[in-house]
Motif scaffolding. Structure first.
Motif, PDB file in Angstrom:
ATOM      1  N   VAL A 147     -21.631  88.960   9.474  1.00 32.10           N
ATOM      2  CA  VAL A 147     -22.509  87.906  10.037  1.00 32.10           C
ATOM      3  C   VAL A 147     -23.685  87.899   9.415  1.00 32.10           C
ATOM      4  O   VAL A 147     -24.517  89.117   8.949  1.00 32.10           O
ATOM      5  CB  VAL A 147     -22.893  88.610  11.554  1.00 32.10           C
ATOM      6  N   VAL A 174     -21.404  83.294  11.227  1.00 33.38           N
ATOM      7  CA  VAL A 174     -20.389  84.179  11.180  1.00 33.38           C
ATOM      8  C   VAL A 174     -19.056  83.743  10.389  1.00 33.38           C
ATOM      9  O   VAL A 174     -18.705  82.878  10.484  1.00 33.38           O
ATOM     10  CB  VAL A 174     -19.616  84.463  12.655  1.00 33.38           C
ATOM     11  N   TYR A 196     -24.247  79.628  14.736  1.00 32.92           N
ATOM     12  CA  TYR A 196     -24.908  79.515  16.333  1.00 32.92           C
ATOM     13  C   TYR A 196     -26.286  79.422  16.158  1.00 32.92           C
ATOM     14  O   TYR A 196     -27.051  80.023  15.345  1.00 32.92           O
ATOM     15  CB  TYR A 196     -24.655  81.125  16.949  1.00 32.92           C
ATOM     16  N   VAL A 244     -18.980  91.987  13.059  1.00 29.71           N
ATOM     17  CA  VAL A 244     -18.394  91.861  14.435  1.00 29.71           C
ATOM     18  C   VAL A 244     -16.978  92.015  14.303  1.00 29.71           C
ATOM     19  O   VAL A 244     -16.455  91.546  13.317  1.00 29.71           O
ATOM     20  CB  VAL A 244     -18.834  90.496  15.242  1.00 29.71           C
ATOM     21  N   ASN A 288     -14.608  91.512  19.277  1.00 29.05           N
ATOM     22  CA  ASN A 288     -15.645  91.126  20.027  1.00 29.05           C
ATOM     23  C   ASN A 288     -16.215  89.942  19.711  1.00 29.05           C
ATOM     24  O   ASN A 288     -17.143  89.357  20.158  1.00 29.05           O
ATOM     25  CB  ASN A 288     -16.960  92.388  19.451  1.00 29.05           C
ATOM     26  N   TYR A 289     -15.584  89.298  18.537  1.00 29.33           N
ATOM     27  CA  TYR A 289     -16.091  88.117  18.218  1.00 29.33           C
ATOM     28  C   TYR A 289     -16.106  87.090  19.336  1.00 29.33           C
ATOM     29  O   TYR A 289     -17.219  86.124  19.436  1.00 29.33           O
ATOM     30  CB  TYR A 289     -15.063  87.441  16.908  1.00 29.33           C
ATOM     31  N   ILE A 332     -19.678  86.635  21.493  1.00 26.85           N
ATOM     32  CA  ILE A 332     -20.849  86.094  20.828  1.00 26.85           C
ATOM     33  C   ILE A 332     -21.096  85.067  21.457  1.00 26.85           C
ATOM     34  O   ILE A 332     -22.336  84.770  22.025  1.00 26.85           O
ATOM     35  CB  ILE A 332     -20.666  85.783  19.281  1.00 26.85           C
ATOM     36  N   ARG A 333     -20.466  84.187  21.638  1.00 23.45           N
ATOM     37  CA  ARG A 333     -20.755  82.691  22.252  1.00 23.45           C
ATOM     38  C   ARG A 333     -21.600  82.863  23.662  1.00 23.45           C
ATOM     39  O   ARG A 333     -22.626  82.463  23.989  1.00 23.45           O
ATOM     40  CB  ARG A 333     -19.703  81.681  22.485  1.00 23.45           C
ATOM     41  N   VAL A 366     -25.039  84.416  23.164  1.00 22.69           N
ATOM     42  CA  VAL A 366     -26.041  83.728  22.531  1.00 22.69           C
ATOM     43  C   VAL A 366     -26.506  82.635  23.486  1.00 22.69           C
ATOM     44  O   VAL A 366     -27.693  81.990  23.519  1.00 22.69           O
ATOM     45  CB  VAL A 366     -25.848  83.257  20.891  1.00 22.69           C
ATOM     46  N   LEU A 410     -27.340  90.811  20.735  1.00 24.12           N
ATOM     47  CA  LEU A 410     -25.797  90.943  19.964  1.00 24.12           C
ATOM     48  C   LEU A 410     -25.901  92.345  19.957  1.00 24.12           C
ATOM     49  O   LEU A 410     -24.947  92.999  20.030  1.00 24.12           O
ATOM     50  CB  LEU A 410     -25.500  90.192  18.982  1.00 24.12           C
ATOM     51  N   ILE A 461     -22.265  94.327  20.074  1.00 28.54           N
ATOM     52  CA  ILE A 461     -21.030  93.134  19.486  1.00 28.54           C
ATOM     53  C   ILE A 461     -21.579  93.110  17.891  1.00 28.54           C
ATOM     54  O   ILE A 461     -20.531  93.106  17.083  1.00 28.54           O
ATOM     55  CB  ILE A 461     -21.384  91.726  20.198  1.00 28.54           C
ATOM     56  N   LEU A 462     -22.758  93.223  17.740  1.00 28.64           N
ATOM     57  CA  LEU A 462     -23.206  93.160  16.147  1.00 28.64           C
ATOM     58  C   LEU A 462     -23.408  94.480  15.710  1.00 28.64           C
ATOM     59  O   LEU A 462     -24.316  95.111  16.340  1.00 28.64           O
ATOM     60  CB  LEU A 462     -24.442  92.182  16.222  1.00 28.64           C
TER      61      LEU A 462
END
Length: 135
Positions: free
Chosen positions: A5, A22, A35, A71, A75-76, A79-80, A83, A119, A124-125
């Protein structure tokens, strides 16, 4: 498996544009998912995420592609929603007049910083180590 990322930057005015990239296709095209928010503080901004080629192929790429973490593939998918939970910067000016004089200006830089922190806060990150390669 995990994806790298990056914080990426492209030309913009009055400041360069920042987004989160990503890299989902590391071993082939280097493409992935961007993103970001788009718009301006005169009209307000919106979420404008998109699938894209590697940032370096864009004519507006500034050379900034900073690894900010990884990530996992599991967990990817989260993300959406994270954010999208960070509100895009609202309309902050009516002509030359600042609408909310007691609030600091908020543009893509601030949104990106908030999204990265969210994140990280949700696990997640993950902090960067060495770039992930699985080719």
């Amino acid at each position: 498996m995990s994806f790298n990322v990056y914080l990426v930057e492209s030309l913009g005015a009055p400041r360069n544009h920042r987004a989160i990239f990503v890299e989902t296709e590391e071993c082939g095209t280097g493409s992935g998912y961007l993103y970001q928010v788009s718009g301006n503080i005169q009209n307000g901004m919106i979420h404008a995420h998109k699938q894209t080629k590697q940032p370096e192929t864009s004519p507006t790429f500034t050379g900034v592609k900073e690894l900010i973490g990884t990530v996992t593939s599991s967990n990817y998918a989260h993300i959406r929603s994270v954010v999208d939970g960070i509100p895009a910067p609202k309309k902050q000016f009516d002509g030359p007049k600042k609408i909310f004089p007691n609030e600091p200006l908020r543009r893509c830089h601030e949104w990106t910083d908030e999204a990265i922190q969210a994140l990280r806060d949700r696990g997640i990150l993950q902090r960067p180590g060495s770039p992930s390669t699985s080719c």
